[in-house]
Write an enzyme that holds these catalytic residues in place. Structure first.
Site, PDB file in Angstrom:
ATOM      1  CD  GLU A  12      -2.777  -1.336   2.335  1.00  0.00           C
ATOM      2  OE1 GLU A  12      -4.112  -1.082   2.136  1.00  0.00           O
ATOM      3  OE2 GLU A  12      -2.115  -1.310   4.027  1.00  0.00           O
ATOM      4  N   GLY A  78     -12.665  -2.611   1.744  1.00  0.00           N
ATOM      5  CA  GLY A  78     -13.591  -2.582   1.371  1.00  0.00           C
ATOM      6  C   GLY A  78     -14.680  -1.583   1.370  1.00  0.00           C
ATOM      7  CG  MET A 193      -9.107  -4.396   9.610  1.00  0.00           C
ATOM      8  SD  MET A 193      -8.448  -5.806   8.790  1.00  0.00           S
ATOM      9  CE  MET A 193      -8.504  -5.923  10.400  1.00  0.00           C
ATOM     10  CD  GLU A 194      -5.112  -0.801   9.187  1.00  0.00           C
ATOM     11  OE1 GLU A 194      -5.839  -0.394   8.206  1.00  0.00           O
ATOM     12  OE2 GLU A 194      -4.902  -2.165   9.468  1.00  0.00           O
ATOM     13  CG  ASP A 217     -12.343  -6.296  -0.211  1.00  0.00           C
ATOM     14  OD1 ASP A 217     -13.536  -5.888   0.801  1.00  0.00           O
ATOM     15  OD2 ASP A 217     -11.804  -5.464  -0.148  1.00  0.00           O
TER      16      ASP A 217
HETATM   17  N1  ADE Z   1      -9.576  -3.942   4.054  1.00  0.00           N
HETATM   18  C1  ADE Z   1      -9.664  -4.356   2.868  1.00  0.00           C
HETATM   19  N2  ADE Z   1     -10.481  -4.776   2.895  1.00  0.00           N
HETATM   20  C2  ADE Z   1     -11.271  -4.881   4.153  1.00  0.00           C
HETATM   21  C3  ADE Z   1     -12.315  -5.251   4.147  1.00  0.00           C
HETATM   22  N3  ADE Z   1     -13.301  -6.149   3.587  1.00  0.00           N
HETATM   23  N4  ADE Z   1     -12.381  -5.842   5.648  1.00  0.00           N
HETATM   24  C4  ADE Z   1     -11.923  -4.768   6.311  1.00  0.00           C
HETATM   25  N5  ADE Z   1     -10.570  -3.983   5.988  1.00  0.00           N
HETATM   26  C5  ADE Z   1     -10.670  -4.166   5.037  1.00  0.00           C
END
Ligand code: ADE
Length: 264
Positions: A12, A78, A193-194, A217
């Site tokens: 990244e 996501g 997640m951060e 995604d």
């Molecule tokens: N980072 C990228 N895709 C993610 C997802 N589906 N859930 C959590 N963190 C992500």
């Protein structure tokens, strides 16, 4: 200004350290911090690894040990809503920790004893970032992302979204869970997640921050495969070009000092 640039994974942020002039590497707390001149500004790049604690530790260290005055988090996420597509860019207008739940003692999502569920990034920095993202899509995109990659990821007309980013210590790959979160968090555009951990640290320390994410995604049953493919082939191009534009812009037209006295 001294800009701290955090990403969770090397993919990244690939290319940024190589673009640095006078790079000096320091290892602290099991992470390598690379300080140097990035285009027009003084910067420190670091990989936090994944999750809220890792991100909070990294952001705190950037401020307390490396003296950064601003923080940028760049990475992938996501999609948090059906209107957001793979390849789109999300800039956080607000961030929440979606797995924080100390109810019934405190309302769901509230970080106990702060009185807050949502943490704001810095507006002026986020506006500059937004401009850099728009310029990337308009001016760099066709050169930066090959036709093959554009076809593979169906990146016909990527857009920039501003909205709520939700962070938690879970990789979301379940549509029902995403729908439930989307219902509970109005304005949700991305899950990751951060970011919200960095936003809390920066809020408490009075350091302006901004969070940008390329959508890798749809947080559904294909999320893990889609995430891996996106991160491997195109995530770094997004981060590199947008960060380059942001650094050049900040070098040419520095941000005005903040007038508030948060985090003293
Ligand atoms: N980072 C990228 N895709 C993610 C997802 N589906 N859930 C959590 N963190 C992500």
């Amino acid at each position: 200004m001294r800009l701290g640039i955090i990403s969770a994974l090397l993919e990244e942020q690939a290319g940024l350290v190589e673009a640095m002039r006078g790079a000096a590497r320091v290892t602290h707390g099991m992470r390598e911090y690379v300080a140097g001149q990035l285009w027009e500004i003084d910067a420190v790049c670091v990989l936090s690894r994944i999750g809220k604690v890792a991100a909070a530790m990294t952001a705190t260290t950037l401020v307390e040990k490396f003296g950064v005055t601003h923080i940028l988090f760049t990475g992938v996420a996501g999609a948090g809503d059906k209107t957001v597509n793979v390849g789109d860019i999300v800039i956080a207008e607000s961030l929440v920790q979606h797995d924080m739940d100390a109810s019934p003692l405190f309302p769901r999502f509230e970080v106990p004893l702060t009185g807050r569920t949502h943490f704001p990034p810095d507006q002026p920095l986020s506006m500059r970032l937004s401009q850099a993202a728009h310029d990337f899509l308009e001016l760099d995109f066709l050169d930066a992302i090959s036709e093959g990659e554009r076809q593979t990821f169906r990146l016909a007309q990527p857009r920039v979204h501003r909205g709520l980013v939700a962070s938690g210590d879970q990789f979301l790959n379940d549509v029902d869970r995403l729908d439930a979160l989307n219902g509970a968090l109005p304005g949700l555009v991305a899950v990751e997640m951060e970011g919200a951990a960095v936003a809390q640290v920066c809020h408490e320390l009075g350091v302006p921050c901004a969070v940008i994410r390329a959508i890798s995604d749809n947080a559904n049953e294909h999320a893990a495969t889609d995430f891996m493919r996106f991160v491997k082939s195109v995530a770094a191009q997004y981060a590199f070009h947008i960060t380059r534009r942001l650094c050049r812009d900040l070098g040419q037209a520095p941000l005005q000092p903040r007038s508030d006295s948060a985090g003293t």
